[in-house]
Motif scaffolding. Structure first.
Motif, PDB file in Angstrom:
ATOM      1  N   GLY A   1     -15.331  34.739  -5.381  1.00 36.31           N
ATOM      2  CA  GLY A   1     -16.289  33.927  -5.729  1.00 36.31           C
ATOM      3  C   GLY A   1     -17.640  34.864  -5.107  1.00 36.31           C
ATOM      4  O   GLY A   1     -17.565  35.926  -4.667  1.00 36.31           O
ATOM      5  N   TRP A   2     -18.882  34.214  -4.912  1.00 32.22           N
ATOM      6  CA  TRP A   2     -19.898  35.076  -4.628  1.00 32.22           C
ATOM      7  C   TRP A   2     -20.096  35.185  -3.240  1.00 32.22           C
ATOM      8  O   TRP A   2     -19.928  33.911  -2.431  1.00 32.22           O
ATOM      9  N   LYS A   3     -20.457  36.411  -2.726  1.00 32.63           N
ATOM     10  CA  LYS A   3     -20.658  36.393  -1.071  1.00 32.63           C
ATOM     11  C   LYS A   3     -21.897  37.297  -0.940  1.00 32.63           C
ATOM     12  O   LYS A   3     -22.166  38.403  -1.407  1.00 32.63           O
ATOM     13  N   ASP A   4     -23.136  36.365  -0.432  1.00 31.08           N
ATOM     14  CA  ASP A   4     -24.321  37.065  -0.167  1.00 31.08           C
ATOM     15  C   ASP A   4     -24.209  37.944   1.041  1.00 31.08           C
ATOM     16  O   ASP A   4     -23.608  37.688   1.946  1.00 31.08           O
TER      17      ASP A   4
ATOM     18  N   SER B   1     -23.335  36.628 -14.243  1.00 21.74           N
ATOM     19  CA  SER B   1     -22.133  35.708 -14.923  1.00 21.74           C
ATOM     20  C   SER B   1     -22.193  35.631 -16.386  1.00 21.74           C
ATOM     21  O   SER B   1     -21.062  35.663 -16.913  1.00 21.74           O
TER      22      SER B   1
ATOM     23  N   TYR C   1     -15.506  41.984 -10.878  1.00 21.78           N
ATOM     24  CA  TYR C   1     -16.588  42.193  -9.899  1.00 21.78           C
ATOM     25  C   TYR C   1     -17.760  42.525 -10.386  1.00 21.78           C
ATOM     26  O   TYR C   1     -17.982  42.969 -11.393  1.00 21.78           O
TER      27      TYR C   1
ATOM     28  N   LYS D   1     -27.705  35.723 -10.519  1.00 23.33           N
ATOM     29  CA  LYS D   1     -26.232  35.221 -10.396  1.00 23.33           C
ATOM     30  C   LYS D   1     -25.829  34.652 -11.624  1.00 23.33           C
ATOM     31  O   LYS D   1     -24.859  35.120 -12.370  1.00 23.33           O
TER      32      LYS D   1
ATOM     33  N   THR E   1     -25.901  40.672  -2.995  1.00 23.75           N
ATOM     34  CA  THR E   1     -24.642  39.839  -3.395  1.00 23.75           C
ATOM     35  C   THR E   1     -23.712  40.413  -4.249  1.00 23.75           C
ATOM     36  O   THR E   1     -24.076  41.382  -4.908  1.00 23.75           O
ATOM     37  N   ARG E   2     -22.668  40.268  -4.143  1.00 21.54           N
ATOM     38  CA  ARG E   2     -21.305  40.370  -4.929  1.00 21.54           C
ATOM     39  C   ARG E   2     -20.578  39.237  -5.341  1.00 21.54           C
ATOM     40  O   ARG E   2     -20.286  38.444  -4.548  1.00 21.54           O
ATOM     41  N   TYR E   3     -19.909  39.388  -6.293  1.00 23.95           N
ATOM     42  CA  TYR E   3     -18.913  38.579  -7.080  1.00 23.95           C
ATOM     43  C   TYR E   3     -17.563  39.034  -7.284  1.00 23.95           C
ATOM     44  O   TYR E   3     -17.407  40.160  -7.590  1.00 23.95           O
TER      45      TYR E   3
ATOM     46  N   GLU F   1     -22.067  43.121  -8.804  1.00 23.94           N
ATOM     47  CA  GLU F   1     -22.952  43.488  -7.627  1.00 23.94           C
ATOM     48  C   GLU F   1     -24.242  43.432  -8.085  1.00 23.94           C
ATOM     49  O   GLU F   1     -24.707  43.905  -9.281  1.00 23.94           O
TER      50      GLU F   1
END
Length: 59
Positions: free
Chosen positions: A51-54, A23, A32, A19, A44-46, A34
């Motif tokens: 924000g970040w979502k695992d 970033s 965005y 991550k 995970t994705r940003y 991935e």
């Protein structure tokens, strides 16, 4: 609509390091990101607004 601007394969020791690296190296206007494993499963994705979502481990 999401437009892919870059894709690369990297090997990281853990997801937190991936991550930080993604970033840090992403262009300033990135909205965005991935991060996927070797089997192309999303880990995970940003999203610029959220924000970040695992992804849950059982998904």
């Amino acid at each position: 609509m999401r437009k892919k601007i870059e894709e690369e394969s990297i090997f990281m020791k853990n997801l937190a390091a991936a991550k930080r690296s993604a970033s840090h190296h992403a262009p300033d206007d990135t909205r965005y990101i991935e991060i996927k494993d070797l089997m192309e499963r999303e880990l995970t994705r940003y999203d610029d607004g959220n924000g970040w979502k695992d992804t849950p481990k059982d998904a």
